[in-house]
Design a protein around this motif. Structure first.
Motif, mmCIF file in Angstrom:
data_model
loop_
_atom_site.group_PDB
_atom_site.id
_atom_site.type_symbol
_atom_site.label_atom_id
_atom_site.label_comp_id
_atom_site.label_asym_id
_atom_site.label_seq_id
_atom_site.Cartn_x
_atom_site.Cartn_y
_atom_site.Cartn_z
ATOM 1 N N VAL A 291 8.153 12.667 4.288
ATOM 2 C CA VAL A 291 8.865 13.461 3.287
ATOM 3 C C VAL A 291 8.189 13.391 1.922
ATOM 4 C CG1 VAL A 291 11.033 13.744 2.044
ATOM 5 C CG2 VAL A 291 11.057 13.228 4.495
ATOM 6 N N VAL A 292 7.831 12.183 1.472
ATOM 7 C CA VAL A 292 7.287 12.023 0.119
ATOM 8 C C VAL A 292 5.962 12.764 -0.067
ATOM 9 C CG1 VAL A 292 6.410 10.365 -1.583
ATOM 10 C CG2 VAL A 292 8.536 9.895 -0.354
ATOM 11 N N GLU B 293 0.828 -1.208 0.000
ATOM 12 C CA GLU B 293 0.000 0.000 0.000
ATOM 13 C C GLU B 293 0.861 1.256 0.000
ATOM 14 O OE1 GLU B 293 -0.489 -2.642 1.944
ATOM 15 O OE2 GLU B 293 -2.317 -3.358 0.916
ATOM 16 N N GLY B 294 2.081 1.129 0.506
ATOM 17 C CA GLY B 294 2.977 2.282 0.538
ATOM 18 C C GLY B 294 3.355 2.789 -0.842
ATOM 19 N N PHE B 295 3.190 1.943 -1.863
ATOM 20 C CA PHE B 295 3.542 2.379 -3.218
ATOM 21 C C PHE B 295 2.596 3.460 -3.739
ATOM 22 C CE2 PHE B 295 6.655 -0.948 -3.603
ATOM 23 C CZ PHE B 295 7.554 -0.426 -4.530
ATOM 24 N N ALA B 296 1.468 3.667 -3.060
ATOM 25 C CA ALA B 296 0.593 4.778 -3.444
ATOM 26 C C ALA B 296 1.330 6.110 -3.296
ATOM 27 C CB ALA B 296 -0.669 4.774 -2.587
ATOM 28 N N LEU B 297 2.223 6.193 -2.305
ATOM 29 C CA LEU B 297 3.037 7.405 -2.132
ATOM 30 C C LEU B 297 3.987 7.584 -3.312
ATOM 31 C CD1 LEU B 297 4.040 7.052 1.643
ATOM 32 C CD2 LEU B 297 2.202 8.446 0.681
ATOM 33 N N ILE B 298 4.603 6.491 -3.732
ATOM 34 C CA ILE B 298 5.552 6.538 -4.852
ATOM 35 C C ILE B 298 4.825 6.914 -6.139
ATOM 36 C CG2 ILE B 298 7.231 5.208 -6.193
ATOM 37 C CD1 ILE B 298 8.029 5.790 -3.274
ATOM 38 N N GLU B 299 3.666 6.313 -6.358
ATOM 39 C CA GLU B 299 2.892 6.621 -7.565
ATOM 40 C C GLU B 299 2.436 8.079 -7.573
ATOM 41 O OE1 GLU B 299 0.996 2.196 -8.502
ATOM 42 O OE2 GLU B 299 -0.157 3.668 -7.348
ATOM 43 N N VAL C 95 7.555 4.569 -12.426
ATOM 44 C CA VAL C 95 7.675 3.987 -11.090
ATOM 45 C C VAL C 95 8.598 2.777 -11.144
ATOM 46 C CG1 VAL C 95 6.457 2.808 -9.215
ATOM 47 C CG2 VAL C 95 5.423 4.794 -10.331
ATOM 48 N N GLY C 96 9.561 2.733 -10.221
ATOM 49 C CA GLY C 96 10.460 1.596 -10.083
ATOM 50 C C GLY C 96 10.317 0.983 -8.705
ATOM 51 N N ALA C 97 10.937 -0.178 -8.519
ATOM 52 C CA ALA C 97 10.884 -0.865 -7.233
ATOM 53 C C ALA C 97 12.182 -1.617 -7.014
ATOM 54 C CB ALA C 97 9.706 -1.840 -7.196
#
Length: 320
Positions: free
Chosen positions: A307-308, A214-220, A230-232
């Motif tokens: 931060v993000v 779910e944290g990838f919502a911040l990255i997206e 988007v990378g991982a």
């Protein structure tokens, strides 16, 4: 000037940006001759003609869509025989590196993959590579036959130049082995609307520090604010938080964007191998001793969950 054969990647005649970058590099070595294969190949003429290409060799045979890579090797070999180039250049991708290797074997030449630059020289093109996770820069050349070179995306700017772009049909004789492996099914990939990872000018990646998928919502969110891909990290992919197609690293994809933002990624050598050639690197990590800080241009020591979102909000505010 001598001819340089550039194998152009396109989708139904729409030329992909990395091929235009390769054409820029090709003009350092001579006059680019483009080779476009498959459906819509003839539609590439206007695009490549605007980047210094005088001749566009095309073949739209069904073999390129129905079979594996071997028909493309047949076609590139036919183009080499027709043009007698001083070098053959591809965009560096998994498929193109296989084609390049097979071509080099057929024509008795050497192959150099993942170049980040090419330099003209009287003895043949000098190829610049970043090796051992970009810890070293090497310069090398092919000493026998026509140099076959694959170039990493984002290695050169796209610089337009005037060219005639005259289309010529390339006759190709397909061998029996070309029809051994057939493509029997395709599944369309659902588009996210974001740039292709290996071609993007900006990449935002997330790692174990996100804590969950779910944290990838911040990255997206940050990626969308920047118009980025988007990378991982491998850890995030192995945990099932994000698809493997987005993995950056030695066992994933290599990227070389203008800006790379690593969030919650420790910076293990496996990950660094896939992104260390990025032009500007920014890391966000709450551990000040994280290895990623050894190679960044800018580092933020802090909780990415704080931060993000702040960074995303600030970017969106400035855009508006």
């Amino acid at each position: 000037m001598a001819d340089v054969l550039v194998v152009v990647d396109h989708v139904e005649g729409v030329v992909r940006k990395p091929s235009l970058e390769v054409l820029t590099l090709a003009r350092r070595l001579g006059t680019p001759v483009a080779l476009a294969l498959g459906p819509g190949a003839g539609g590439t003429a206007q695009a490549v003609g605007g980047h210094g290409v005088e001749r566009v060799l095309v073949n739209e045979g069904d073999e390129f869509a129905d079979f594996s890579v071997v028909p493309r090797v047949d076609a590139v070999q036919a183009a080499v025989e027709a043009v007698s180039p001083v070098a053959v250049l591809f965009v560096s991708s998994g498929e193109n590196k296989e084609i390049a290797a097979r071509l080099a074997l057929r024509v008795g030449s050497g192959v150099i993959v993942d170049a980040v630059d090419v330099e003209p020289d009287a003895k043949g093109p000098v190829v610049v590579q970043s090796v051992f996770a970009a810890a070293y820069t090497t310069r090398s050349r092919v000493t026998r036959g026509v140099p076959v070179i694959t170039v990493k995306p984002n290695s050169a700017p796209v610089e337009p130049a005037v060219g005639a772009g005259v289309v010529e049909e390339l006759p190709v004789r397909f061998g029996d082995v070309s029809r051994v492996a057939r493509v029997v099914e395709r599944t369309a990939r659902v588009s996210s609307g974001r740039p292709e990872l290996t071609e993007a000018a900006i990449v935002v990646s997330g790692g174990r520090g996100l804590g969950s998928g779910e944290g990838f919502a911040l990255i997206e969110g940050l990626a969308d604010a920047l118009g980025a891909a988007v990378g991982a990290s491998r850890a995030a992919v192995d945990a099932g938080w994000y698809p493997h197609a987005h993995q950056v690293g030695q066992t994933g994809k290599s990227v070389s964007p203008q800006l790379y933002i690593a969030s919650g990624i420790s910076g293990a050598i496996q990950h660094r191998a896939g992104m260390q050639t990025s032009k500007t690197i920014v890391a966000i990590n709450k551990d000040p001793e994280a290895p990623i800080f050894d190679l960044v241009d800018y580092g933020v020591v802090g909780d990415l969950h704080t931060v993000v979102p702040q960074l995303t909000d600030d970017i969106n505010t400035r855009k508006n």
